[in-house]
Design an enzyme around this catalytic site. Structure first.
Site: not given
Length: 398
Positions: A228, A259, A347
Site C-alpha cells: 500500500h 500487502d 507502516s
C-alpha cells in the site's frame, strides 16, 4: 502540506540515510565475560524491558528459541512428519504431529510434541474457505481471521457483527464447529502512516519510510515494502532527491489484496543492511531472513513509535482494513500478526527477530496508543520471506 497515507517505516538505508556501520560484535554480552556478544545491545535491552526480564534472560530466550528451531529443521530434514509449530509464552517450541508415531519421533529428537484435534493443514483449509467468502464481499466489522496453532483453531476477531456481511461471514465460520473461535470486541484495523518527523521518503504529496533492500538474479537492487506504500508506483524521494521508483504492488483499495510491493532503486543509491533503533542504542545488522516461529520474540522499527518489541502471534492472517480516506474496505491476506505495538505512520517498519529480518508493518488497530518501548499492543506485518519468494529476490545482508 503533505498528506499522510498509511505506509511504511524503517530499515535504514546506507547512503540514503547515512547509517553508520556496526561491525564486529553485534549483540549484548550481559555476562560481562568479554565474549563476542550474540545479539545487538538495543535488541536485548528493548526485549528485556518489554518482557519484564533481565537482559541475561532475554539473551537466554533468544538462544533457546534459535536452538529449538534448529532442532525442528533437523527433524524435518529426517523426513519426520509435522503439522506446524509454535512457541508458548515461556519460549518452549511445541510441534504438531499428524499421528502418535510422528509425535514420538519428534519427542525423541528433544522437542515437545502433540497430536492436535485439527492441526495446521486442516485449519489452513478452513481459513482458505473464509478467504474465498471474503472475496465475494468484504466482511466489514470482521477485523481479522487467522490460524492460531496454540489454540488449534481458526480465530475470527470481530469489531462489530451488526452488518449483514459480518453476520454472514461469522455464520459461515461457525459451520466448522470448535475448529473456529470467534473473539468479539476487537478494534477496527487500518493501514498505517502519518506525516512524521525524522527519516522519511516522499512521493506525490504522501510520506513513508524506507524498508528492506534486496536484489534479483542479475544484481539489480530493489526496495521491498508494504504494497500500500507504492500502490500507484510513484517515484520515491529522500531529502527531496529521487532514489527509487515503484515497480509493482499487490495492494489495491477495495479489492482482495496482498500487502507487498517493490521499487527499483536508482543505480547511484542503495538500501542499507542495518535497521535503525531510532537513537536507542545504534543499529541492528540484518544477518538473514529466516522466518521466526509463532511465539518468538521480535522487535520493529517505525518512524512514529520507534523501537518496540513483542512476539509473533500468527501467520497467514487475513484482515479487513478500513480506509482512512473514506474509501471501501480492503481484505488483505497473507499477513503475520504480533504483539508489537504500532501506530499510524509505522507502516512498512522493519520487523526483526535476533538478527533475522521478518517483515514490514502493514497495519494495526485504529487509535492504538503505544506510549513507549515496553508497551505491547497489536500489529500486522507483511512477511518478508513471502515477498522475496514472490518477486524472486535475495535479501541484502550485513
Amino acid at each position: 502540506m503533505q498528506v499522510s497515507r498509511k505506509y511504511l517505516v524503517a530499515a535504514v538505508t546506507g547512503v540514503l540515510l547515512s547509517a553508520s556501520a556496526v561491525t564486529g560484535a553485534q549483540a549484548a554480552d550481559p555476562s560481562g565475560a568479554g565474549q563476542a556478544p550474540r545479539y545487538q545491545p538495543e535488541m536485548v535491552s528493548a526485549l528485556a524491558e518489554t518482557l519484564g526480564t533481565t537482559e541475561r534472560e532475554a539473551v537466554e530466550r533468544l538462544d533457546h528459541e534459535a536452538a529449538q528451531q534448529r532442532e525442528l529443521a533437523a527433524v524435518k530434514k529426517q523426513g519426520i512428519k509435522t503439522d506446524g509449530a509454535f512457541f508458548t509464552e515461556s519460549g518452549t517450541l511445541t510441534v504438531n504431529a499428524p499421528d502418535a508415531r510422528s509425535a514420538a519421533r519428534v519427542a525423541d529428537a528433544g522437542l515437545v510434541a502433540r497430536v492436535p484435534e485439527h492441526g495446521k493443514s486442516a485449519l489452513d483449509r478452513i481459513k482458505a474457505e473464509l478467504d474465498a467468502k471474503a472475496v465475494e464481499q468484504a466482511p466489514a466489522g470482521v477485523s481479522s481471521w487467522s490460524v492460531d496453532l496454540a489454540s488449534d483453531t481458526v480465530t475470527v476477531e470481530v469489531s462489530s457483527d451488526s452488518g449483514t456481511a459480518a453476520r454472514s461471514f461469522i455464520e459461515a465460520a461457525g459451520k466448522h464447529g470448535d475448529a473456529v473461535r470467534v473473539v468479539r470486541g476487537q478494534e477496527r484495523l487500518e493501514t498505517q502512516a502519518v506525516v512524521p518527523p525524522g527519516s522519511r521518503m516522499t512521493f506525490n504529496g504522501y510520506i513513508c519510510s524506507v524498508g528492506f533492500g534486496a536484489r534479483d538474479a542479475a544484481g539489480k537492487q530493489y526496495l521491498v515494502t508494504a504494497g500500500h506504500c507504492i500502490e500507484e508506483l510513484p517515484d520515491l524521494a529522500y531529502n527531496n532527491v529521487k532514489f527509487a521508483k515503484g515497480t509493482d504492488s499487490r495492494f489495491a483499495v477495495g479489492t482482495r489484496s496482498v500487502d507487498m510491493g517493490i521499487a527499483a532503486v536508482d543505480a547511484e543509491d542503495s538500501i542499507g543492511t542495518q535497521v535503525t533503533t531510532h537513537g536507542q542504542a545504534g543499529n541492528v545488522a540484518v544477518r538473514g531472513g529466516t522466518r521466526a516461529a509463532t511465539g518468538a520474540a521480535m522487535c520493529k522499527s517505525g518512524q512514529t513509535t520507534g523501537w518496540t518489541c513483542g512476539t509473533v502471534r500468527s501467520y497467514n492472517v487475513t484482515v479487513t482494513y478500513t480506509d482512512a480516506n473514506g474509501g471501501p474496505d480492503t481484505v488483505v491476506t497473507g499477513l503475520g500478526s504480533s504483539t508489537v505495538c504500532t501506530e499510524g505512520g509505522d507502516s512498512g517498519g522493519a520487523y526483526i527477530s535476533g538478527n533475522q529480518a521478518q517483515g514490514m508493518t502493514s497495519g494495526g488497530p485504529i487509535g492504538q496508543n503505544c506510549g513507549g518501548v515496553n508497551t505491547t499492543g497489536s500489529s500486522y506485518f507483511q512477511p518478508l520471506t513471502d515477498a522475496l519468494s514472490h518477486y524472486k529476490l535475495t535479501l541484502n545482508t550485513n
